[in-house]
Design a protein around this motif. Structure first.
Motif, mmCIF file in Angstrom:
data_model
loop_
_atom_site.group_PDB
_atom_site.id
_atom_site.type_symbol
_atom_site.label_atom_id
_atom_site.label_comp_id
_atom_site.label_asym_id
_atom_site.label_seq_id
_atom_site.Cartn_x
_atom_site.Cartn_y
_atom_site.Cartn_z
ATOM 1 N N VAL A 122 -26.549 58.426 74.666
ATOM 2 C CA VAL A 122 -27.995 58.225 74.803
ATOM 3 C C VAL A 122 -28.590 59.103 75.901
ATOM 4 C CG1 VAL A 122 -27.975 55.891 73.838
ATOM 5 C CG2 VAL A 122 -27.713 56.215 76.322
ATOM 6 N N SER A 130 -27.573 62.933 78.204
ATOM 7 C CA SER A 130 -26.629 63.968 78.642
ATOM 8 C C SER A 130 -27.333 64.833 79.670
ATOM 9 C CB SER A 130 -26.175 64.836 77.464
ATOM 10 O OG SER A 130 -27.238 65.600 76.943
ATOM 11 N N ALA A 142 -26.457 68.257 82.658
ATOM 12 C CA ALA A 142 -25.508 69.146 83.331
ATOM 13 C C ALA A 142 -26.259 70.094 84.252
ATOM 14 C CB ALA A 142 -24.720 69.951 82.305
ATOM 15 N N TYR A 162 -25.518 73.754 86.390
ATOM 16 C CA TYR A 162 -24.605 74.900 86.328
ATOM 17 C C TYR A 162 -24.715 75.674 87.633
ATOM 18 C CZ TYR A 162 -25.606 73.471 81.540
ATOM 19 O OH TYR A 162 -25.807 72.723 80.401
ATOM 20 N N TYR A 222 -24.645 64.988 69.877
ATOM 21 C CA TYR A 222 -25.550 64.981 71.037
ATOM 22 C C TYR A 222 -25.812 66.386 71.591
ATOM 23 C CZ TYR A 222 -21.808 65.622 74.509
ATOM 24 O OH TYR A 222 -20.788 66.134 75.255
ATOM 25 N N ALA A 223 -24.791 67.223 71.618
ATOM 26 C CA ALA A 223 -24.994 68.576 72.155
ATOM 27 C C ALA A 223 -25.757 69.458 71.170
ATOM 28 C CB ALA A 223 -23.654 69.210 72.525
ATOM 29 N N TYR A 269 -29.525 70.526 71.664
ATOM 30 C CA TYR A 269 -29.854 71.679 72.506
ATOM 31 C C TYR A 269 -30.126 72.926 71.651
ATOM 32 C CZ TYR A 269 -28.692 68.873 76.592
ATOM 33 O OH TYR A 269 -28.691 67.903 77.553
ATOM 34 N N ARG A 270 -29.572 72.961 70.438
ATOM 35 C CA ARG A 270 -29.929 74.056 69.529
ATOM 36 C C ARG A 270 -31.436 74.040 69.256
ATOM 37 N NH1 ARG A 270 -31.002 75.432 64.236
ATOM 38 N NH2 ARG A 270 -30.721 73.436 63.209
ATOM 39 N N PHE A 275 -33.772 72.770 71.220
ATOM 40 C CA PHE A 275 -34.442 73.194 72.462
ATOM 41 C C PHE A 275 -34.408 74.728 72.561
ATOM 42 C CE2 PHE A 275 -33.499 69.192 75.334
ATOM 43 C CZ PHE A 275 -34.094 68.380 74.399
ATOM 44 N N THR A 276 -33.227 75.286 72.327
ATOM 45 C CA THR A 276 -33.041 76.735 72.465
ATOM 46 C C THR A 276 -33.933 77.503 71.495
ATOM 47 O OG1 THR A 276 -30.741 76.401 73.117
ATOM 48 C CG2 THR A 276 -31.328 78.613 72.367
ATOM 49 N N VAL A 316 -31.034 82.592 83.072
ATOM 50 C CA VAL A 316 -29.846 81.764 82.845
ATOM 51 C C VAL A 316 -30.212 80.305 83.105
ATOM 52 C CG1 VAL A 316 -28.097 83.526 83.331
ATOM 53 C CG2 VAL A 316 -29.021 82.160 85.215
ATOM 54 N N VAL A 322 -29.807 76.731 84.500
ATOM 55 C CA VAL A 322 -29.119 76.105 85.636
ATOM 56 C C VAL A 322 -29.132 74.577 85.547
ATOM 57 C CG1 VAL A 322 -29.496 78.053 87.202
ATOM 58 C CG2 VAL A 322 -31.202 76.202 87.105
ATOM 59 N N GLU A 323 -29.868 74.055 84.584
ATOM 60 C CA GLU A 323 -29.863 72.599 84.384
ATOM 61 C C GLU A 323 -30.287 72.293 82.961
ATOM 62 O OE1 GLU A 323 -32.083 70.328 87.355
ATOM 63 O OE2 GLU A 323 -32.218 68.672 85.901
ATOM 64 N N SER A 324 -29.639 71.318 82.354
ATOM 65 C CA SER A 324 -30.047 70.849 81.026
ATOM 66 C C SER A 324 -29.935 69.334 81.013
ATOM 67 C CB SER A 324 -29.143 71.445 79.946
ATOM 68 O OG SER A 324 -27.819 70.955 80.050
ATOM 69 N N ASN A 325 -30.847 68.694 80.335
ATOM 70 C CA ASN A 325 -30.703 67.247 80.137
ATOM 71 C C ASN A 325 -31.468 66.807 78.908
ATOM 72 O OD1 ASN A 325 -33.442 66.091 80.923
ATOM 73 N ND2 ASN A 325 -32.914 67.253 82.776
ATOM 74 N N ALA A 326 -30.990 65.717 78.325
ATOM 75 C CA ALA A 326 -31.626 65.172 77.129
ATOM 76 C C ALA A 326 -31.403 63.666 77.062
ATOM 77 C CB ALA A 326 -31.057 65.828 75.880
ATOM 78 N N ARG A 327 -32.381 62.977 76.540
ATOM 79 C CA ARG A 327 -32.265 61.543 76.255
ATOM 80 C C ARG A 327 -32.498 61.362 74.763
ATOM 81 N NH1 ARG A 327 -33.884 62.683 80.741
ATOM 82 N NH2 ARG A 327 -35.822 63.398 79.784
ATOM 83 N N LEU A 358 -34.950 71.962 80.224
ATOM 84 C CA LEU A 358 -34.088 73.084 80.615
ATOM 85 C C LEU A 358 -34.711 73.737 81.839
ATOM 86 C CD1 LEU A 358 -33.272 74.972 77.249
ATOM 87 C CD2 LEU A 358 -31.850 73.298 78.455
#
Lengths: 135, 135, 135, 135
Positions: free
Chosen positions: A60, A62, A64, A66, D25-26, D29-30, D32-33, D58, D60-65, D108
């Motif tokens: 629910v 994620s 990260a 970097y 879940y990952a 991000y596609r 988002f990208t 580049v 440096v941070e990613s998050n998703a709910r 992002l």
């Protein structure tokens, strides 16, 4: 909460990288996933993310951060620990190191659901106990 | 078999590439998959690869030849056609072009199965007719 | 050519699968890639697919046949061997087994290139010798 | 900051899903990208994430709910906006909707770097102005 660390070793593969010559940002989640799956199997004795036909874990949240890029062939160590264990949810923290230097950290929050009703349920007792022992 | 071509346009994305600065070899199958899905939807009127709860298509063979590398941002045109249609199986051919030059071609062979028994079945009549019309 | 087999063990991960409940057809190439990379490192003593800044290997052909579906958590053994070694190209064959049963096989053909000129070159002598010894 | 929303439409593809029958879940991000890349191209007039040979962005941070699962064939609308624009960094916010219902949101954070020195640099003036206009 005292944390018992579990470490998963893996190498950066060609398919993890993108044309910037580094691991694609979303690709680090593969390391989180593999580390959690392995932790789950060896410490908790369950198969991630589907315990059985009825109880599944779904992600629910994620996130990260970097700190330094990882490149093809880099040997990475992903440390994983349960940093919060609720009745229905688990928060797992991850840190990825290359030669002792932290290059990435992040979190996955997972909720136990009834796979038929797709509704949050309590984490099974025996699993909850094993989680507390490993947190 | 006279072939009616269907063309799917897409751009190379950062996640398609790897650290050689080109599309990862397995990444071209994304273009095949998207082209077939779109062909399927607009020409055959079915959702690929699961027609309904009972009849699914599963890939039993894939192949691709790479003639020139594609890079981030390249506009690609993927042409798709049914080159063979049997009672239970379909052979789809794909050619990927960049500015009129062929850079990749390949094939997917798919078989209709009963999703419960996981056994090959005949392609439904109405779909078989539409496939013949579009082959 | 007598073939010396090299075997790579890995488990099907959640991200290898798709909503048909099986490994996505293009996902098997991850196993080919990992098996070849590991073979390359341990038998040939080189880093795949970029030997150094000048000489890279690029995939010019890929193919796979799927005999039975692999599912989440399945333990797979991927056997790899060099089945043809030319002056500039290598043909690698792969077979994936689950509990002794072949579920997939396929091929990758790779060509050595000058990474600056992006033109086929001869495989370096010392590597060619090691390849012949391991084919 | 008043936000000018940009919307990217795409469909859930078979390779986005996993054996839980939902988008991995990952895999979000596609979206988002792709949304950011498209926003970048049409609103900012630059190619993401490599402006040219010298200046790259580049993550440096990613998050998703994740609020509700997306499934194969779902039509998704990904809304993107710049929610913070610093001298060297950009914070982009994303919300994914299915039929008007929010199913996922996230962020992002990207930093401009000198691709040769791999060190943070200021976002080029002309781009910074276009970003402010579109934020």
């Amino acid at each position: 909460m005292a944390r018992k660390r579990f470490v998963w070793k893996d190498r950066v593969r060609i398919y993890d990288t993108d044309s910037q010559g580094i691991v694609h940002y979303a690709g680090y989640y593969r390391f989180f996933t593999d580390a959690f799956e392995q932790f789950s199997r060896s410490r908790l004795g369950v198969e991630f993310p589907m315990l059985d036909n009825n109880i599944w874990f779904v992600v629910v949240e994620s996130n990260a951060r970097y700190y330094a890029p990882a490149r093809l062939g880099d040997d990475l160590r992903t440390s994983v620990s349960v940093t919060q264990a609720g009745r229905k949810a688990l928060r797992m923290s991850f840190t990825i190191y290359r030669k002792g230097t932290k290059i990435c950290d992040g979190t996955l929050v997972q909720v136990a659901i009834d796979s038929k009703l797709w509704r949050a349920v309590e984490i099974p007792k025996t699993l909850a106990i094993r989680i507390r022992k490993n947190a």
